[in-house]
Design an enzyme around this catalytic site. Structure first.
Site, mmCIF file in Angstrom:
data_model
loop_
_atom_site.group_PDB
_atom_site.id
_atom_site.type_symbol
_atom_site.label_atom_id
_atom_site.label_comp_id
_atom_site.label_asym_id
_atom_site.label_seq_id
_atom_site.Cartn_x
_atom_site.Cartn_y
_atom_site.Cartn_z
ATOM 1 N N HIS A 1 0.866 -1.191 0.000
ATOM 2 C CA HIS A 1 0.000 0.000 0.000
ATOM 3 C C HIS A 1 0.904 1.242 0.000
ATOM 4 C CE1 HIS A 1 -3.459 2.367 0.341
ATOM 5 N NE2 HIS A 1 -3.855 2.125 1.581
ATOM 6 N N CYS B 1 -3.855 3.300 9.470
ATOM 7 C CA CYS B 1 -4.191 3.691 8.098
ATOM 8 C C CYS B 1 -5.688 3.947 7.933
ATOM 9 C CB CYS B 1 -3.727 2.617 7.122
ATOM 10 S SG CYS B 1 -4.380 0.985 7.496
ATOM 11 N N GLN C 1 -0.134 4.976 0.890
ATOM 12 C CA GLN C 1 -0.358 5.141 2.333
ATOM 13 C C GLN C 1 0.943 5.531 3.033
ATOM 14 O OE1 GLN C 1 -3.440 4.467 4.201
ATOM 15 N NE2 GLN C 1 -2.255 5.522 5.756
ATOM 16 N N ARG D 1 -3.152 11.733 3.105
ATOM 17 C CA ARG D 1 -3.280 10.880 1.903
ATOM 18 C C ARG D 1 -3.477 11.757 0.661
ATOM 19 N NH1 ARG D 1 -5.132 5.921 2.113
ATOM 20 N NH2 ARG D 1 -4.042 5.791 0.126
HETATM 21 N N1 NVA Z 1 -4.789 -4.092 5.477
HETATM 22 C C1 NVA Z 1 -5.994 -3.370 5.125
HETATM 23 C C2 NVA Z 1 -5.644 -1.964 4.777
HETATM 24 C C3 NVA Z 1 -6.836 -1.083 4.440
HETATM 25 C C4 NVA Z 1 -6.455 0.311 4.064
HETATM 26 C C5 NVA Z 1 -6.694 -4.065 3.993
HETATM 27 O O1 NVA Z 1 -6.024 -4.466 3.021
HETATM 28 O O2 NVA Z 1 -7.909 -4.233 4.065
HETATM 29 N N1 CP Z 2 -6.277 3.751 4.323
HETATM 30 C C1 CP Z 2 -6.993 3.489 3.210
HETATM 31 O O1 CP Z 2 -6.474 3.052 2.189
HETATM 32 O O2 CP Z 2 -8.310 3.755 3.317
HETATM 33 P P1 CP Z 2 -9.438 3.369 2.256
HETATM 34 O O3 CP Z 2 -9.544 1.844 2.245
HETATM 35 O O4 CP Z 2 -10.691 4.016 2.751
HETATM 36 O O5 CP Z 2 -9.019 3.869 0.908
#
Ligand code: NVA
Ligand code: CP
Length: 331
Positions: free
Chosen positions: A135, A273, A138, A318
């Protein structure tokens, strides 16, 4: 500064040097300053971007949409229900079409190989808005937030990730901390530690930058001398709901609560996050309460609402950082 990442895709921070990462964060800080002072910056008004989301999102989608519009760009949003991708048209064909219409493509979905293939076939910059493995957007927001707290040189700062330390966010934190010469600690059960392959890649980076990588199942050890306590959801998007029972058992000892915060430096901050399960105000949160009797999961409400918490500033960042990535790769 002499750095130029125009035309590059943003798939994982492993592809970027520490200088390039800091350049994007510096740029984000400038965009934040402009936005907060009402200085218009529609510098890419001749560009169009498309956002592909195969998983749900609030922050990432909104950050790309607002960031693109602030830069003067046109934006198209596509979800799996409203495009042919993968169903009637291969990924490669979709990428080739989108690359002829758009200047940049954001993708959120499952396999990292999909975002890599989009970059390979589209011929335009592709930005990873979250995959099962990484990610990276992020991370820029997270590091801007940490810099705002502790100053721009993050070398030696200890960031500990508590919980599911082999998910996309934990993987990416290990990468960015290694790149920026920080002390990264993964604190969780042995079988939820990052993969050996990724650890080896990050150790090689750490050897160059002076970063320290630590892995522990001991919460007191993880929190000791810590500047940033970070956690994330215990079951990530794309994982089956049946995993909740097993993960709760495994990860509850790594919940970030008042006691854990008290073991860290008094100046430490809490980050997440988001979205977070810190109360029962969600359907999943309420369901977990009914089944397991838990009021909160990865972070308790008192920490989430406490004075050390920075997750909403992090969420705002973000937008500034995603704007910087789009601008730096498209300008
Ligand atoms: N680890 C989480 C992060 C969400 C922003 C997911 O992948 O659902
Ligand atoms: N932290 C993040 O990626 O949030 P969303 O899943 O809402 O985009």
């Amino acid at each position: 500064m002499g750095l130029n990442i125009r035309g590059r895709s943003f798939l994982t921070l492993l592809d970027f040097t520490p200088e390039e990462i800091n350049y994007m964060i510096d740029l984000a800080a400038e965009f934040k300053h402009m936005k907060n002072n009402g200085v218009e910056h529609k510098w890419l008004s001749d560009k169009q971007v498309v956002l592909l989301f195969e998983k749900t999102s609030t922050r990432t989608r909104c950050a790309f949409e607002v960031g693109a519009r602030d830069l003067g760009m046109g934006v198209t949003f596509l979800d799996p229900g409203s495009s042919q991708m993968g169903k009637k048209e291969s990924l490669a064909d979709t990428a080739k079409v989108l690359g002829r219409m758009y200047d940049g493509i954001e993708y959120r979905g499952f396999k990292q190989s999909v975002v890599e293939d989009l970059a390979k076939y589209s011929g335009v910059p592709v930005w990873n808005g979250l995959t099962d493995d990484f990610h990276p957007t992020q991370m820029l927001a997270d590091m801007l937030t940490v810099r705002e707290e502790f100053g721009s040189d993050l070398r030696g700062r200890k960031l500990t990730f508590f919980g599911d330390a082999r998910n996309n966010v934990a993987n990416s934190l290990m990468v960015v901390c290694a790149k920026l010469g920080m002390h990264f600690c993964a604190c969780g059960p042995q079988d939820r530690m990052p993969s050996e392959e990724l650890v080896a890649r990050c150790q090689a980076v750490a050897a160059e930058t002076g970063a320290v990588l630590e892995f522990t199942s001991d919460v007191a050890q993880g929190a000791k001398d810590c500047d940033v306590l970070y956690t994330d959801i215990w079951v990530s998007m794309g994982e089956p709901a049946e995993l909740w029972a097993e993960r709760i058992k495994l990860l509850l000892p790594y919940q970030v609560n008042k006691e854990v915060m008290a073991m860290a430096k008094p100046t430490a901050i809490f980050m997440h996050c988001l979205p977070a399960f810190h109360d029962r105000e969600t359907t999943i949160g309420e369901d977990i309460y009914e089944k397991f009797g838990l009021e909160a999961m990865e972070v308790t409400d008192d920490v989430f609402l406490g004075t050390q918490a920075r997750q909403f500033r992090e969420a705002e960042n973000r937008m500034h950082t995603i704007k910087a990535v789009m601008y730096a790769t498209l300008k």
